[in-house]
Design an enzyme around this catalytic site. Structure first.
Site, PDB file in Angstrom:
ATOM      1  N   THR A 235     -10.865  -7.181   8.444  1.00 30.47           N
ATOM      2  CA  THR A 235      -9.419  -6.952   8.391  1.00 30.47           C
ATOM      3  C   THR A 235      -8.919  -6.355   9.698  1.00 30.47           C
ATOM      4  O   THR A 235      -7.894  -6.772  10.233  1.00 30.47           O
ATOM      5  CB  THR A 235      -9.077  -6.035   7.191  1.00 30.47           C
ATOM      6  OG1 THR A 235      -9.390  -6.743   5.992  1.00 30.47           O
ATOM      7  CG2 THR A 235      -7.614  -5.645   7.185  1.00 30.47           C
TER       8      THR A 235
ATOM      9  N   GLY B 256      -1.657 -12.961  17.379  1.00 30.94           N
ATOM     10  CA  GLY B 256      -1.296 -14.354  17.638  1.00 30.94           C
ATOM     11  C   GLY B 256       0.120 -14.638  17.137  1.00 30.94           C
ATOM     12  O   GLY B 256       0.907 -15.307  17.805  1.00 30.94           O
TER      13      GLY B 256
ATOM     14  N   ASN C  92      -5.135 -12.310  14.263  1.00 30.11           N
ATOM     15  CA  ASN C  92      -4.114 -13.181  13.668  1.00 30.11           C
ATOM     16  C   ASN C  92      -2.711 -12.600  13.842  1.00 30.11           C
ATOM     17  O   ASN C  92      -1.755 -13.329  14.140  1.00 30.11           O
ATOM     18  CB  ASN C  92      -4.415 -13.401  12.177  1.00 30.11           C
ATOM     19  CG  ASN C  92      -5.618 -14.309  11.985  1.00 30.11           C
ATOM     20  OD1 ASN C  92      -5.820 -15.248  12.748  1.00 30.11           O
ATOM     21  ND2 ASN C  92      -6.437 -14.015  10.979  1.00 30.11           N
TER      22      ASN C  92
ATOM     23  N   TYR D 259     -14.713   1.407   9.468  1.00 30.12           N
ATOM     24  CA  TYR D 259     -13.289   1.710   9.627  1.00 30.12           C
ATOM     25  C   TYR D 259     -13.011   2.180  11.062  1.00 30.12           C
ATOM     26  O   TYR D 259     -12.159   1.630  11.747  1.00 30.12           O
ATOM     27  CB  TYR D 259     -12.926   2.793   8.618  1.00 30.12           C
ATOM     28  CG  TYR D 259     -11.469   3.194   8.575  1.00 30.12           C
ATOM     29  CD1 TYR D 259     -10.515   2.355   7.999  1.00 30.12           C
ATOM     30  CD2 TYR D 259     -11.061   4.429   9.058  1.00 30.12           C
ATOM     31  CE1 TYR D 259      -9.187   2.745   7.930  1.00 30.12           C
ATOM     32  CE2 TYR D 259      -9.737   4.823   8.984  1.00 30.12           C
ATOM     33  CZ  TYR D 259      -8.796   3.978   8.423  1.00 30.12           C
ATOM     34  OH  TYR D 259      -7.478   4.369   8.349  1.00 30.12           O
TER      35      TYR D 259
ATOM     36  N   ASP E 273      -4.079 -12.858   2.837  1.00 33.40           N
ATOM     37  CA  ASP E 273      -5.087 -12.026   3.485  1.00 33.40           C
ATOM     38  C   ASP E 273      -4.969 -12.234   4.993  1.00 33.40           C
ATOM     39  O   ASP E 273      -5.080 -13.378   5.464  1.00 33.40           O
ATOM     40  CB  ASP E 273      -6.480 -12.453   2.989  1.00 33.40           C
ATOM     41  CG  ASP E 273      -7.563 -11.494   3.431  1.00 33.40           C
ATOM     42  OD1 ASP E 273      -7.570 -11.110   4.621  1.00 33.40           O
ATOM     43  OD2 ASP E 273      -8.405 -11.120   2.591  1.00 33.40           O
TER      44      ASP E 273
ATOM     45  N   LEU F  54      -1.306 -16.482   9.692  1.00 33.16           N
ATOM     46  CA  LEU F  54      -0.088 -16.629   8.887  1.00 33.16           C
ATOM     47  C   LEU F  54       1.048 -17.100   9.766  1.00 33.16           C
ATOM     48  O   LEU F  54       1.076 -16.814  10.965  1.00 33.16           O
ATOM     49  CB  LEU F  54       0.263 -15.360   8.124  1.00 33.16           C
ATOM     50  CG  LEU F  54       0.809 -14.122   8.797  1.00 33.16           C
ATOM     51  CD1 LEU F  54       1.484 -13.237   7.757  1.00 33.16           C
ATOM     52  CD2 LEU F  54      -0.300 -13.354   9.457  1.00 33.16           C
ATOM     53  N   TYR F  55       1.920 -17.864   9.158  1.00 32.03           N
ATOM     54  CA  TYR F  55       2.993 -18.514   9.896  1.00 32.03           C
ATOM     55  C   TYR F  55       4.319 -18.049   9.327  1.00 32.03           C
ATOM     56  O   TYR F  55       4.720 -18.463   8.253  1.00 32.03           O
ATOM     57  CB  TYR F  55       2.842 -20.033   9.810  1.00 32.03           C
ATOM     58  CG  TYR F  55       1.493 -20.464  10.358  1.00 32.03           C
ATOM     59  CD1 TYR F  55       1.307 -20.621  11.728  1.00 32.03           C
ATOM     60  CD2 TYR F  55       0.402 -20.649   9.516  1.00 32.03           C
ATOM     61  CE1 TYR F  55       0.071 -20.972  12.249  1.00 32.03           C
ATOM     62  CE2 TYR F  55      -0.841 -20.997  10.026  1.00 32.03           C
ATOM     63  CZ  TYR F  55      -1.004 -21.155  11.394  1.00 32.03           C
ATOM     64  OH  TYR F  55      -2.234 -21.471  11.898  1.00 32.03           O
TER      65      TYR F  55
ATOM     66  N   GLY G 200       0.827  -1.209   0.000  1.00 35.71           N
ATOM     67  CA  GLY G 200       0.000   0.000   0.000  1.00 35.71           C
ATOM     68  C   GLY G 200       0.856   1.251   0.000  1.00 35.71           C
ATOM     69  O   GLY G 200       2.088   1.185  -0.114  1.00 35.71           O
ATOM     70  N   PHE G 201       0.197   2.386   0.147  1.00 30.27           N
ATOM     71  CA  PHE G 201       0.899   3.674   0.081  1.00 30.27           C
ATOM     72  C   PHE G 201       1.952   3.781   1.199  1.00 30.27           C
ATOM     73  O   PHE G 201       3.158   3.875   0.928  1.00 30.27           O
ATOM     74  CB  PHE G 201      -0.130   4.810   0.156  1.00 30.27           C
ATOM     75  CG  PHE G 201       0.446   6.157   0.444  1.00 30.27           C
ATOM     76  CD1 PHE G 201       1.533   6.642  -0.297  1.00 30.27           C
ATOM     77  CD2 PHE G 201      -0.074   6.956   1.458  1.00 30.27           C
ATOM     78  CE1 PHE G 201       2.076   7.897  -0.023  1.00 30.27           C
ATOM     79  CE2 PHE G 201       0.455   8.201   1.725  1.00 30.27           C
ATOM     80  CZ  PHE G 201       1.531   8.668   0.996  1.00 30.27           C
TER      81      PHE G 201
END
Ligand code: NAD
Ligand code: UDP
Length: 314
Positions: free
Chosen positions: A95, A105, A102, A148, A61, A66-67, A15-16
């Site tokens: 998100t 974690g 996530n 948001y 995502d 994720l690991y 992203g930006f």
């Protein structure tokens, strides 16, 4: 830097803000993994980093676990502009909430420091001006911006809870409007909209009477503060405002951009979006003191660099 390892994960790295952060971290000799699902960011934003040693881009995502191994995580993944975060409101909330769970974690397992990209939007349409970190905000929980604002507020709660309950080393950055080269045309933010309209000689789309204000911070100043925040001691969690207190109305911004570009564009007025905050300006006393940091790029210089960037894209 305080931390011992140099494996850094940047979610939202395409992203930006994320792409600038990846670039700066790589230039400091860190190993950087960008984790991004490319919903608002793009591979093009990080294409120039692909060949740089120590950089890896991972399509993922963060609403799924994720690991990875990490010493520091910057959690920037989340659409950043009102147009893009409202396009799929439920995904935006997921998100911020599931994504944060996530990431926290991951930080708990790896022992990583984790910096959350929170936002000035946690103050909603503020009734206190300028906004200090101690202000609890004025957010409409059911309005169009709520996906948001409330998502980011819940994320702050999750970050503090993981800190208090599990001892995770969290940092919460309340980011104010950030601008600069690399902004994505078409995501509806005021600075990119006005510059592109001015360069193309099109009408400048001013929402409302233009009396609403924002305080814009240049991207390099933002990235420097985020990196400094990651290096603060364990007990330092924030939240911390990161912004530039130079406040400007949208009408004044439109005139400034017309003058800096030498454009012949006219200004046309359009309805003000619902719940558009009237005034926004950070109290950055805490960041200046605790990070030994201050924004150094004034709005004219920053706008000139941004105009140059968009001119080259034409
Ligand atoms: P951006 O939209 O340019 O970048 C966000 C990145 O996150 C994109 O590359 C997007 O593809 C990625 N992303 C979104 N959802 C994801 C998911 N579920 N999994 C993986 N990747 C995902 O926005 P930005 O301006 O660079 O903002 C970065 C962060 O800073 C965001 O969290 C935003 O809320 C926060 N922030 C930005 C501003 C600002 O003015 N730019 C102000 C306040 C807060
Ligand atoms: N705005 C505007 N014209 C545009 C885009 C935005 O007048 O083409 C206004 C918008 O109504 C808000 C301010 O500019 O008052 C900043 O909008 P932006 O979407 O960049 O960020 P926000 O601070 O609202 O999240």
């Amino acid at each position: 830097m305080r931390y011992s390892g140099n494996n850094i994960v940047v979610t939202g790295g395409a992203g930006f803000i994320g792409s600038h952060l990846c670039e700066r971290l790589l230039s400091r000799g860190n190993r950087v993994v960008s984790v991004d699902n490319y919903i608002t960011g793009s591979r093009e934003n990080i294409a120039h980093l692909e060949g740089v040693g120590g950089f890896k881009a991972m399509e993922h995502d963060i609403t799924s676990p994720l690991y990875l191994e990490a010493d520091i995580i910057f959690n920037l993944a989340c659409p950043g502009s009102p147009v893009s975060y409202q396009q799929n409101a439920i995904r935006t909330i997921k998100t911020s909430v599931l994504g944060s769970l996530n990431i926290l974690g991951l930080a708990k397992r790896t022992g990583a420091v984790v910096v959350q990209a929170s936002t000035s939007e946690v103050y909603g349409d503020p009734e206190v001006h300028p906004q200090p970190e101690s202000y609890y905000g004025n957010v409409n929980p059911t309005g169009p911006r709520a996906c948001y604002d409330e998502g980011k507020r819940c994320a702050e709660t999750l970050f503090m809870s993981y800190h208090l309950q599990h001892g995770v080393d969290v940092k919460i950055a309340r980011i104010f409007n950030t601008y600069g080269p690399g902004m994505m045309p078409g995501d509806g933010r005021v600075v990119s909209n006005f510059i592109i309209q001015a360069l193309e000689g099109k009408d400048i789309t001013l929402y409302g009477d233009g009396g609403q204000s924002r305080s814009f911070i240049y991207i390099d100043d933002m990235v420097e503060a985020l990196i400094k925040l990651a290096s603060t001691p364990y007990r330092y969690s924030g939240p911390l405002n990161i912004g530039n207190p130079e406040e400007i109305t949208m009408k004044a911004l439109a005139h400034k951009i017309i003058s800096l570009t030498g454009s012949l564009s006219a200004i046309t007025t359009h309805p003000l979006p619902a719940d558009d905050p009237v005034r926004r300006r950070p109290d950055i006393g805490k960041a200046m003191r605790d990070l030994d940091w201050a924004p150094s790029t004034d709005i004219e210089e920053g706008l000139m660099r941004t105009i140059h960037y968009f001119r080259q894209m034409e």
